[in-house]
Motif scaffolding. Structure first.
Motif, PDB file in Angstrom:
ATOM      1  N   VAL A  28       0.836  -1.210   0.000  1.00  0.00           N
ATOM      2  CA  VAL A  28       0.000   0.000   0.000  1.00  0.00           C
ATOM      3  C   VAL A  28       0.867   1.255   0.000  1.00  0.00           C
ATOM      4  CG1 VAL A  28      -1.659   1.358   1.340  1.00  0.00           C
ATOM      5  CG2 VAL A  28      -1.986  -1.115   1.085  1.00  0.00           C
ATOM      6  N   LEU A  29       1.854   1.303   0.874  1.00  0.00           N
ATOM      7  CA  LEU A  29       2.703   2.498   0.986  1.00  0.00           C
ATOM      8  C   LEU A  29       3.487   2.751  -0.297  1.00  0.00           C
ATOM      9  CD1 LEU A  29       4.045   2.037   4.634  1.00  0.00           C
ATOM     10  CD2 LEU A  29       2.378   3.730   3.840  1.00  0.00           C
ATOM     11  N   TYR A  40      -7.977  -1.549  -0.220  1.00  0.00           N
ATOM     12  CA  TYR A  40      -7.548  -2.767   0.450  1.00  0.00           C
ATOM     13  C   TYR A  40      -8.586  -3.201   1.472  1.00  0.00           C
ATOM     14  CZ  TYR A  40      -5.954   0.723   3.879  1.00  0.00           C
ATOM     15  OH  TYR A  40      -5.901   1.773   4.764  1.00  0.00           O
ATOM     16  N   GLY A  41      -8.352  -4.373   2.062  1.00  0.00           N
ATOM     17  CA  GLY A  41      -9.262  -4.873   3.094  1.00  0.00           C
ATOM     18  C   GLY A  41     -10.623  -5.231   2.527  1.00  0.00           C
ATOM     19  N   LYS A  67       2.853  -4.759  13.382  1.00  0.00           N
ATOM     20  CA  LYS A  67       2.870  -3.457  14.062  1.00  0.00           C
ATOM     21  C   LYS A  67       4.219  -3.229  14.727  1.00  0.00           C
ATOM     22  CE  LYS A  67      -0.045  -2.872  17.494  1.00  0.00           C
ATOM     23  NZ  LYS A  67      -1.309  -2.629  18.216  1.00  0.00           N
ATOM     24  N   ASN A  68       4.750  -4.251  15.359  1.00  0.00           N
ATOM     25  CA  ASN A  68       6.049  -4.143  16.015  1.00  0.00           C
ATOM     26  C   ASN A  68       7.178  -3.959  15.006  1.00  0.00           C
ATOM     27  OD1 ASN A  68       4.875  -4.444  18.540  1.00  0.00           O
ATOM     28  ND2 ASN A  68       5.166  -6.666  18.569  1.00  0.00           N
ATOM     29  N   ASP A  69       6.950  -4.447  13.774  1.00  0.00           N
ATOM     30  CA  ASP A  69       7.952  -4.289  12.716  1.00  0.00           C
ATOM     31  C   ASP A  69       7.845  -2.932  12.019  1.00  0.00           C
ATOM     32  OD1 ASP A  69       9.195  -6.688  13.118  1.00  0.00           O
ATOM     33  OD2 ASP A  69       8.152  -7.758  11.513  1.00  0.00           O
ATOM     34  N   GLY A  70       6.956  -2.072  12.510  1.00  0.00           N
ATOM     35  CA  GLY A  70       6.871  -0.716  11.985  1.00  0.00           C
ATOM     36  C   GLY A  70       5.801  -0.464  10.949  1.00  0.00           C
ATOM     37  N   ALA A  71       4.880  -1.392  10.758  1.00  0.00           N
ATOM     38  CA  ALA A  71       3.806  -1.185   9.784  1.00  0.00           C
ATOM     39  C   ALA A  71       2.912  -0.022  10.205  1.00  0.00           C
ATOM     40  CB  ALA A  71       2.983  -2.461   9.630  1.00  0.00           C
ATOM     41  N   THR A  74      -2.652   2.798  10.779  1.00  0.00           N
ATOM     42  CA  THR A  74      -3.905   3.189  10.120  1.00  0.00           C
ATOM     43  C   THR A  74      -4.247   2.208   9.000  1.00  0.00           C
ATOM     44  OG1 THR A  74      -3.478   5.514  10.610  1.00  0.00           O
ATOM     45  CG2 THR A  74      -5.104   5.031   8.898  1.00  0.00           C
ATOM     46  N   ILE A  75      -3.246   1.833   8.221  1.00  0.00           N
ATOM     47  CA  ILE A  75      -3.460   0.849   7.161  1.00  0.00           C
ATOM     48  C   ILE A  75      -3.791  -0.507   7.770  1.00  0.00           C
ATOM     49  CG2 ILE A  75      -2.370  -0.389   5.248  1.00  0.00           C
ATOM     50  CD1 ILE A  75      -0.680   2.127   4.766  1.00  0.00           C
TER      51      ILE A  75
END
Length: 421
Positions: A28-29, A40-41, A67-71, A74-75
C-alpha cells in the motif's frame, strides 16, 4: 527502488495466507508513493468467501508482529482479521482499456534451511519468522509488482492500469473473495504469472496449460471418549473413523476422462494410549484436469468421510478450506507476451504454453475476465531454482526479476496504447 533489495526484505519477512500484514502494508505504501489510487481490506474482498482462515489467535499475533515491525497502524486497521488483499489503479491520460496484472503475496508454513550453502541464509536474508518461508517465489512476484508499478508511474498511456496483490494463493484460499468483490469485472486484459515451475533461466511461456481443479477439505470427526481397557465398548473412536476414511479415499479409482489426484495431508487425533479418542481432524485435497470431474471426485470423498464416520458411530463436519478451477489461456494474449519478450534481450527461449500440472486460484480471476468478454493468460517465467517449490532450500535466481519488470512494462504499454487507438 532496488528490486533485489526489495525481494530480499520480503523474503526475510514471510507471512502465510491472510496474515500478510507487513507485506500488504508495504505494498500500500509503495503504491501510494507512486501515485496510485489504492484500495484494500473489505473494499477488495468479500470476508465470508475467504477459505481456510488461520485461527484468530494466529492472525492476531501476525497483526501485532507487523505493528512491532513498523507497519502503518492506520493501514493495518483496515486489514484487521486477515483482510490483506490490495488493489491499485493508475489512470491514463485518455480513455482506453483496463489492463490488470495479478501478484500473490503469501508464504508457506515451512522452516527455512539453515544450510550454509543456502543463499538466503549465507547472505543474511533468510526468514526471520521461524516456521514461515517464501518457498514458492511469491516474494519475487510481489517485488516484481511493486517495481513494475513504479516504472509505469512515469509512463504516459491511455486507459487504466490495475494491479492486484492477492493474499492466500497457497491452498487456493484468497482469489475467490476478490473475484466475488468484482475487482476484475472491468478488466479487458489480465496477466498472471509465476516464476520457475521447471522452466530454465532465460525462457518464458506465453501461457500455462494443465491446470488442475482442486478442492481442499477439513473434516472434523466427533465421537465419545472412554477407557481403552476398562470400557472400550463405550467409546466411539474418532481417530479410527478418520483412519478408515483415509484408506478408502486413497483407494478411489482413477478417472478415464483425465488425471485425478487425492491426498490426505494431515491426520490428527487422540491424547493418550489408554483413552479412546473422541475427536480427530483430517485435512485433504482432491484435484482433476476437469472442473466437472473434480466436483465428482469431491462428492465421492465427502461420501467416504460421512460413511466412515457413520460406520464407527461418529459425526463428521466437513468444511471447504480452499479451491481452484481449471482455465484456458487466450491465444491472443499468449502471443502478445511472447512478442513483447522477444524485445527483451534477457529472454532467449520462447514457448507458447508450459504445463502447470498443479492448481492455482488465479484461475478464478482468469475465468471471470473471460466470462465478461476479456482476455487473460498465466505466463511462466523461467528461473534457476535451488530446490523444488515448497522445499526448505528453495530459492530463485534473482536475474529474472528486473527482466520481468521490463517485460511487463512493454506488455502494459502495448495493450494500453495500441488497444486505445
Amino acid at each position: 527502488m532496488d528490486i533485489i533489495e526489495l525481494r530480499r526484505d520480503l523474503h526475510a519477512h514471510p507471512e502465510v495466507g491472510f496474515t500478510e500484514f507487513r507485506t500488504a502494508n508495504r505494498v500500500v505504501l509503495e503504491l501510494r508513493s507512486n501515485g496510485y489510487s489504492v484500495s484494500y481490506g473489505a473494499d477488495v474482498m468479500v470476508p465470508e468467501w475467504r477459505r481456510g482462515l488461520p485461527p484468530s489467535t494466529q492472525i492476531d499475533l501476525a497483526y501485532e508482529r507487523a505493528k512491532n515491525d513498523g507497519a502503518d497502524e492506520t493501514i493495518l486497521q483496515g486489514m484487521r482479521g486477515g483482510l490483506t488483499g490490495v488493489v491499485a489503479t493508475l489512470k491514463g491520460s485518455a480513455p482506453g482499456p483496463t489492463v490488470a496484472f495479478r501478484f500473490d503475496m503469501d508464504a508457506l508454513p515451512i522452516v527455512e534451511s539453515t544450510d550454509s550453502e543456502h543463499v538466503p541464509n549465507a547472505n543474511g536474508f533468510a526468514s526471520l519468522y521461524r516456521g514461515e518461508m517464501h518457498a514458492c517465489g511469491h516474494d519475487g512476484h510481489t517485488a516484481i509488482g511493486l517495481a513494475f508499478a513504479k516504472a509505469m508511474s512515469a509512463r504516459k498511456f491511455a486507459g487504466t492500469l490495475k494491479l492486484i496483490f492477492q493474499p492466500a494463493e497457497e491452498g487456493g484460499r484468497g482469489a475467490k473473495s476478490m473475484v466475488d468483490k468484482g475487482v476484475v469485472d472491468d478488466v479487458d486484459f489480465l496477466i498472471c504469472c509465476h516464476l520457475g515451475l521447471d522452466l530454465p533461466l532465460h525462457s518464458i511461456s506465453g501461457g500455462a496449460c494443465d491446470f488442475l481443479a482442486s478442492t481442499k477439505l477439513m473434516a472434523q470427526f466427533h465421537g465419545v471418549s472412554a477407557h481403552a481397557a476398562a470400557a472400550p465398548e463405550k467409546g466411539r473412536n474418532a481417530l479410527l473413523g478418520a483412519a478408515t476414511a483415509l484408506l478408502n479415499i486413497h483407494a478411489l479409482p482413477r478417472f478415464s476422462s483425465g488425471a485425478t489426484r487425492v491426498n490426505v495431508g494431515v491426520l490428527e487425533g487422540g491424547t493418550a494410549p489408554n483413552i479412546i479418542p473422541d475427536t480427530a481432524k483430517m485435512v485433504l485435497e482432491c484435484r482433476a484436469e476437469s472442473y466437472e470431474v473434480n466436483q465428482d471426485l469431491e462428492q465421492r470423498v465427502r461420501t467416504i468421510l460421512l460413511h466412515s464416520a457413520a460406520k464407527h458411530g461418529l459425526t463428521c463436519d466437513i468444511e471447504t478450506i480452499g479451491e481452484a478451477a481449471t482455465a484456458v489461456c487466450d491465444h491472443e494474449l499468449k502471443s502478445l507476451v511472447l512478442d513483447a519478450a522477444k524485445f527483451i534481450e534477457f529472454f532467449t527461449e520462447f514457448k507458447d504454453e508450459h504445463p502447470l500440472g498443479a492448481s492455482e486460484d488465479a484461475t478464478f480471476f482468469i475465468r471471470r475476465v473471460q466470462e465478461l468478454g476479456g482476455k487473460a493468460t498465466y505466463s511462466i517465467l523461467g528461473t534457476t531454482i535451488a530446490a523444488p517449490h515448497h522445499n526448505p532450500k528453495f530459492d530463485i535466481d534473482e536475474q529474472i526479476l528486473p527482466a520481468t519488470v521490463q517485460l511487463f512494462e512493454r506488455i502494459a504499454m502495448i495493450t494500453l496504447q495500441t488497444r486505445a487507438e
